[in-house]
Design a protein around this motif. Structure first.
Motif, PDB file in Angstrom:
ATOM      1  N   GLU A 120       0.977  -1.208   0.059  1.00  0.00           N
ATOM      2  CA  GLU A 120      -0.225  -0.075   0.030  1.00  0.00           C
ATOM      3  C   GLU A 120       0.745   1.397  -0.079  1.00  0.00           C
ATOM      4  O   GLU A 120       0.721   2.101  -0.880  1.00  0.00           O
ATOM      5  N   SER A 121       1.723   1.314   1.087  1.00  0.00           N
ATOM      6  CA  SER A 121       2.602   2.592   1.030  1.00  0.00           C
ATOM      7  C   SER A 121       3.868   2.725   0.310  1.00  0.00           C
ATOM      8  O   SER A 121       4.344   3.515   0.326  1.00  0.00           O
ATOM      9  N   GLN A 159       0.304  -2.306   7.597  1.00  0.00           N
ATOM     10  CA  GLN A 159      -0.794  -2.936   6.758  1.00  0.00           C
ATOM     11  C   GLN A 159      -1.954  -2.773   7.594  1.00  0.00           C
ATOM     12  O   GLN A 159      -3.080  -2.512   6.995  1.00  0.00           O
ATOM     13  N   HIS A 209      -3.680   0.745   7.051  1.00  0.00           N
ATOM     14  CA  HIS A 209      -4.254   0.710   5.720  1.00  0.00           C
ATOM     15  C   HIS A 209      -5.634   0.107   5.754  1.00  0.00           C
ATOM     16  O   HIS A 209      -6.262   0.481   4.978  1.00  0.00           O
TER      17      HIS A 209
END
Length: 129
Positions: free
Chosen positions: A10-11, A25, A28
């Motif tokens: 995600e990042s 995680q 997110h």
């Protein structure tokens, strides 16, 4: 130094252990598994629950060395200390007025932009602060 072989999809952040990746995680995913037993508010990290719990207990572990005032959060103490130093690091680019808190600058800036993000639910009148 250990290689950061655990990367968050995600990042894009990389970590050197899987537990840190898991924490990233969870942020997110919005997973919130730590619940306040007093008010029911939920948090994604145990430390945030601990910070929140201070609003119920009144615990203020951070003390100003100059005046003795106490605070629940370290960030509040840091902001408070600017009162004693007179430091005002946030400057308006429009008029040059300076502020000791970023939030005060943001509120002031709305005077220049005319933005009025707050609305009265009773009469629908809008306000800048």
């Amino acid at each position: 130094m250990r290689e950061k072989s655990f990367q968050c999809n995600e990042s894009g952040k990389a970590f050197n252990c899987s537990s840190l990746l898991k924490k990233c995680q969870i942020i997110h995913l919005g997973e919130k598994k730590y619940k306040c037993d007093i008010c029911g508010k939920v948090f994604n990290q145990k430390r945030y629950l601990a910070y929140h719990h201070r609003c119920h207990t009144g615990e203020k572990p951070y003390k100003c060395n100059q005046c003795g005032k106490t605070f629940s959060y370290k960030s509040s103490l840091v902001i408070h200390k600017a009162i004693h130093t007179g430091e005002k690091p946030h400057k308006c680019n429009e008029c040059g007025k300076v502020f000791n808190q970023k939030a005060y600058l943001a509120s002031h800036h709305r005077l220049h932009t005319g933005e009025k993000p707050y609305k009265c639910e009773e009469c629908d009148k809008v306000f800048s602060r």
